[in-house]
Scaffold this motif. Structure first.
Motif, PDB file in Angstrom:
ATOM      1  N   PHE A   1      38.991  63.493 -75.635  1.00  0.00           N
ATOM      2  CA  PHE A   1      38.958  64.372 -75.268  1.00  0.00           C
ATOM      3  C   PHE A   1      39.289  65.927 -75.289  1.00  0.00           C
ATOM      4  CE2 PHE A   1      38.115  60.376 -71.981  1.00  0.00           C
ATOM      5  CZ  PHE A   1      36.484  60.573 -72.426  1.00  0.00           C
TER       6      PHE A   1
ATOM      7  N   SER B   1      41.780  66.892 -71.532  1.00  0.00           N
ATOM      8  CA  SER B   1      41.800  66.010 -70.687  1.00  0.00           C
ATOM      9  C   SER B   1      43.422  66.464 -70.032  1.00  0.00           C
ATOM     10  CB  SER B   1      41.974  64.906 -71.767  1.00  0.00           C
ATOM     11  OG  SER B   1      43.270  64.662 -73.130  1.00  0.00           O
TER      12      SER B   1
ATOM     13  N   THR C   1      25.150  68.028 -69.139  1.00  0.00           N
ATOM     14  CA  THR C   1      26.123  66.623 -68.223  1.00  0.00           C
ATOM     15  C   THR C   1      26.685  66.032 -68.481  1.00  0.00           C
ATOM     16  OG1 THR C   1      24.851  67.114 -65.964  1.00  0.00           O
ATOM     17  CG2 THR C   1      26.154  65.493 -66.270  1.00  0.00           C
ATOM     18  N   THR C   2      26.551  64.893 -69.758  1.00  0.00           N
ATOM     19  CA  THR C   2      26.911  64.631 -71.084  1.00  0.00           C
ATOM     20  C   THR C   2      27.968  64.905 -71.467  1.00  0.00           C
ATOM     21  OG1 THR C   2      24.683  63.521 -70.791  1.00  0.00           O
ATOM     22  CG2 THR C   2      26.218  62.738 -72.249  1.00  0.00           C
TER      23      THR C   2
ATOM     24  N   MET D   1      30.573  65.913 -69.681  1.00  0.00           N
ATOM     25  CA  MET D   1      32.077  64.844 -69.584  1.00  0.00           C
ATOM     26  C   MET D   1      32.567  64.183 -71.304  1.00  0.00           C
ATOM     27  SD  MET D   1      31.464  63.665 -66.768  1.00  0.00           S
ATOM     28  CE  MET D   1      31.092  63.693 -64.943  1.00  0.00           C
ATOM     29  N   TYR D   2      31.445  64.338 -71.941  1.00  0.00           N
ATOM     30  CA  TYR D   2      32.787  64.740 -73.259  1.00  0.00           C
ATOM     31  C   TYR D   2      33.751  65.399 -73.505  1.00  0.00           C
ATOM     32  CZ  TYR D   2      29.657  59.967 -74.600  1.00  0.00           C
ATOM     33  OH  TYR D   2      29.531  58.881 -74.403  1.00  0.00           O
TER      34      TYR D   2
ATOM     35  N   GLY E   1      36.230  64.255 -69.366  1.00  0.00           N
ATOM     36  CA  GLY E   1      36.534  62.978 -69.876  1.00  0.00           C
ATOM     37  C   GLY E   1      35.894  62.516 -68.258  1.00  0.00           C
ATOM     38  N   PHE E   2      35.860  61.303 -68.112  1.00  0.00           N
ATOM     39  CA  PHE E   2      34.835  60.105 -67.400  1.00  0.00           C
ATOM     40  C   PHE E   2      35.872  60.710 -65.533  1.00  0.00           C
ATOM     41  CE2 PHE E   2      32.644  59.397 -71.311  1.00  0.00           C
ATOM     42  CZ  PHE E   2      31.917  59.957 -70.941  1.00  0.00           C
ATOM     43  N   PRO E   3      34.988  60.548 -64.971  1.00  0.00           N
ATOM     44  CA  PRO E   3      35.957  60.092 -63.438  1.00  0.00           C
ATOM     45  C   PRO E   3      36.617  58.974 -63.427  1.00  0.00           C
ATOM     46  CG  PRO E   3      32.993  60.654 -62.860  1.00  0.00           C
ATOM     47  CD  PRO E   3      33.869  60.296 -64.929  1.00  0.00           C
TER      48      PRO E   3
ATOM     49  N   ARG F   1      37.117  55.117 -62.765  1.00  0.00           N
ATOM     50  CA  ARG F   1      36.760  53.514 -62.078  1.00  0.00           C
ATOM     51  C   ARG F   1      36.804  53.616 -60.729  1.00  0.00           C
ATOM     52  NH1 ARG F   1      36.988  48.895 -65.583  1.00  0.00           N
ATOM     53  NH2 ARG F   1      35.649  47.718 -64.420  1.00  0.00           N
TER      54      ARG F   1
END
Length: 136
Positions: free
Chosen positions: A3, A6, A59-60, A63-64, A67-69, A71
């Motif tokens: 990312f 990051s 939004t996508t 996120m890229y 980074g993604f939230p 889990r």
């Protein structure tokens, strides 16, 4: 591909710039262009769909970039009470099953099968345990 932003400091700087631009520049522009059918991504789309399409695209992209939230859940805690939390470990696919073009891409990207965790959602019995059923 890592990312772009990051680290926490870069993420914060990125969001400090991206959020005001989104609210004060992009959103008004999207509302204006979505209100006029000729300026929508497709003329046949209603206002809401045109606006939502643009919002999901950004939004996508964000996120890229950052980074993604993380889990949800805690595997150490949830694995103790698997019946009530619905926690399961999913074993990695054997490397021998990854062949051909997929294996080549995996090798180039240094990707290997890995064990991951997940959660069962759905029906519970009277005792509160998750019922694992297969449907046709």
């Amino acid at each position: 591909m890592a990312f772009a932003y990051s680290s926490p400091a870069l993420k914060a700087l990125y969001l400090l710039g991206a959020v005001p631009v989104l609210i004060f520049v992009r959103l008004p522009y999207w509302i204006f262009t979505s209100a006029i059918p000729a300026l929508r991504p497709r003329r046949s789309w209603p206002f809401q769909r045109a606006l939502l399409s643009r919002a999901l695209s950004v939004t996508t992209a964000v996120m890229y970039d950052i980074g993604f939230p993380p889990r949800e859940g805690n595997p150490d805690k949830d694995s103790v009470k698997q019946e009530t939390t619905g926690f399961v470990w999913v074993e990695a696919a054997p490397s021998e099953l990854v062949v051909g073009e997929i294996a080549e891409y995996a090798r180039k990207n240094h990707v290997a099968p890995a064990r991951v965790y997940g959660y069962w959602y759905g029906a519970k019995d009277d005792a509160g345990k998750h019922v694992k059923t297969l449907t046709e």
